[in-house]
Motif scaffolding. Sequence first.
Motif, PDB file in Angstrom:
ATOM      1  N   ASP A  28      20.175  19.130  11.005  1.00 27.55           N
ATOM      2  CA  ASP A  28      19.216  19.115  12.120  1.00 27.55           C
ATOM      3  C   ASP A  28      17.866  18.559  11.665  1.00 27.55           C
ATOM      4  OD1 ASP A  28      21.056  20.286  13.900  1.00 27.55           O
ATOM      5  OD2 ASP A  28      20.400  22.317  13.370  1.00 27.55           O
ATOM      6  N   LEU A  29      17.404  18.988  10.502  1.00 33.77           N
ATOM      7  CA  LEU A  29      16.123  18.506   9.979  1.00 33.77           C
ATOM      8  C   LEU A  29      16.159  17.002   9.724  1.00 33.77           C
ATOM      9  CD1 LEU A  29      15.217  21.379   7.493  1.00 33.77           C
ATOM     10  CD2 LEU A  29      14.081  20.841   9.647  1.00 33.77           C
ATOM     11  N   LEU A  30      17.276  16.508   9.200  1.00 38.14           N
ATOM     12  CA  LEU A  30      17.398  15.071   8.953  1.00 38.14           C
ATOM     13  C   LEU A  30      17.395  14.283  10.257  1.00 38.14           C
ATOM     14  CD1 LEU A  30      19.992  14.985   6.044  1.00 38.14           C
ATOM     15  CD2 LEU A  30      17.573  14.394   5.928  1.00 38.14           C
ATOM     16  N   LYS A  31      18.048  14.808  11.295  1.00 33.58           N
ATOM     17  CA  LYS A  31      18.047  14.126  12.592  1.00 33.58           C
ATOM     18  C   LYS A  31      16.631  14.079  13.176  1.00 33.58           C
ATOM     19  CE  LYS A  31      21.297  16.432  14.714  1.00 33.58           C
ATOM     20  NZ  LYS A  31      22.294  16.866  15.710  1.00 33.58           N
ATOM     21  N   ILE A  32      15.902  15.167  13.019  1.00 37.21           N
ATOM     22  CA  ILE A  32      14.521  15.204  13.507  1.00 37.21           C
ATOM     23  C   ILE A  32      13.674  14.189  12.740  1.00 37.21           C
ATOM     24  CG2 ILE A  32      12.428  16.614  13.628  1.00 37.21           C
ATOM     25  CD1 ILE A  32      14.375  19.035  14.103  1.00 37.21           C
ATOM     26  N   ALA A  33      13.822  14.168  11.427  1.00 35.45           N
ATOM     27  CA  ALA A  33      13.038  13.241  10.596  1.00 35.45           C
ATOM     28  C   ALA A  33      13.397  11.789  10.889  1.00 35.45           C
ATOM     29  CB  ALA A  33      13.265  13.552   9.122  1.00 35.45           C
ATOM     30  N   ALA A  34      14.662  11.519  11.195  1.00 37.21           N
ATOM     31  CA  ALA A  34      15.115  10.155  11.472  1.00 37.21           C
ATOM     32  C   ALA A  34      14.706   9.688  12.864  1.00 37.21           C
ATOM     33  CB  ALA A  34      16.627  10.064  11.317  1.00 37.21           C
ATOM     34  N   LYS A  35      14.330  10.619  13.719  1.00 35.64           N
ATOM     35  CA  LYS A  35      13.963  10.324  15.105  1.00 35.64           C
ATOM     36  C   LYS A  35      15.107   9.651  15.868  1.00 35.64           C
ATOM     37  CE  LYS A  35       9.078   9.783  14.134  1.00 35.64           C
ATOM     38  NZ  LYS A  35       7.945   8.864  14.180  1.00 35.64           N
ATOM     39  N   LYS A  36      16.334   9.973  15.470  1.00 32.78           N
ATOM     40  CA  LYS A  36      17.509   9.458  16.180  1.00 32.78           C
ATOM     41  C   LYS A  36      18.704  10.330  15.825  1.00 32.78           C
ATOM     42  CE  LYS A  36      18.900   6.118  12.670  1.00 32.78           C
ATOM     43  NZ  LYS A  36      19.320   4.776  12.411  1.00 32.78           N
ATOM     44  N   ILE A  41      27.938  11.487   8.154  1.00 27.08           N
ATOM     45  CA  ILE A  41      28.135  10.562   7.029  1.00 27.08           C
ATOM     46  C   ILE A  41      26.793   9.954   6.631  1.00 27.08           C
ATOM     47  CG2 ILE A  41      29.159   8.341   6.370  1.00 27.08           C
ATOM     48  CD1 ILE A  41      31.609   9.165   8.082  1.00 27.08           C
ATOM     49  N   GLU A  42      25.990   9.535   7.622  1.00 26.88           N
ATOM     50  CA  GLU A  42      24.665   8.975   7.332  1.00 26.88           C
ATOM     51  C   GLU A  42      23.771  10.020   6.663  1.00 26.88           C
ATOM     52  OE1 GLU A  42      23.840   5.675  10.751  1.00 26.88           O
ATOM     53  OE2 GLU A  42      24.002   7.763  11.415  1.00 26.88           O
ATOM     54  N   ALA A  43      23.854  11.263   7.132  1.00 29.26           N
ATOM     55  CA  ALA A  43      23.059  12.338   6.533  1.00 29.26           C
ATOM     56  C   ALA A  43      23.457  12.542   5.075  1.00 29.26           C
ATOM     57  CB  ALA A  43      23.239  13.626   7.328  1.00 29.26           C
ATOM     58  N   CYS A  44      24.752  12.512   4.796  1.00 27.22           N
ATOM     59  CA  CYS A  44      25.222  12.670   3.415  1.00 27.22           C
ATOM     60  C   CYS A  44      24.765  11.515   2.535  1.00 27.22           C
ATOM     61  CB  CYS A  44      26.743  12.791   3.385  1.00 27.22           C
ATOM     62  SG  CYS A  44      27.325  14.400   3.960  1.00 27.22           S
ATOM     63  N   MET A  53      24.565  16.849  -2.877  1.00 23.64           N
ATOM     64  CA  MET A  53      25.912  16.527  -2.407  1.00 23.64           C
ATOM     65  C   MET A  53      26.236  17.303  -1.132  1.00 23.64           C
ATOM     66  SD  MET A  53      26.870  14.333  -4.314  1.00 23.64           S
ATOM     67  CE  MET A  53      26.952  13.605  -5.894  1.00 23.64           C
ATOM     68  N   CYS A  54      27.022  16.667  -0.278  1.00 25.18           N
ATOM     69  CA  CYS A  54      27.489  17.303   0.969  1.00 25.18           C
ATOM     70  C   CYS A  54      28.836  17.922   0.753  1.00 25.18           C
ATOM     71  CB  CYS A  54      27.593  16.256   2.075  1.00 25.18           C
ATOM     72  SG  CYS A  54      26.030  15.592   2.575  1.00 25.18           S
TER      73      CYS A  54
END
Length: 54
Positions: A28-36, A41-44, A53-54
């Motif tokens: 969730d934090l990565l999606k917020i930071a990415a603004k999309k 897979i992209e998060a990993c 590691m994921c």
Amino acid sequence: MPINERANLGISFAFQQPVRFKGITVYDLLKIAAKKDITKIEACEVLSKVRIMC
């Protein structure tokens, strides 16, 4: 560099302390930071760049 300029460049941060908001995940934090909406897979791929590691 002012915070708004850093934000416009996509530079963000995450706290190294445990999350204080129950139910929010690293994903969730990565999606917020990415603004999309990013895939898991992209998060990993992002996390692997900082040797998490994921």
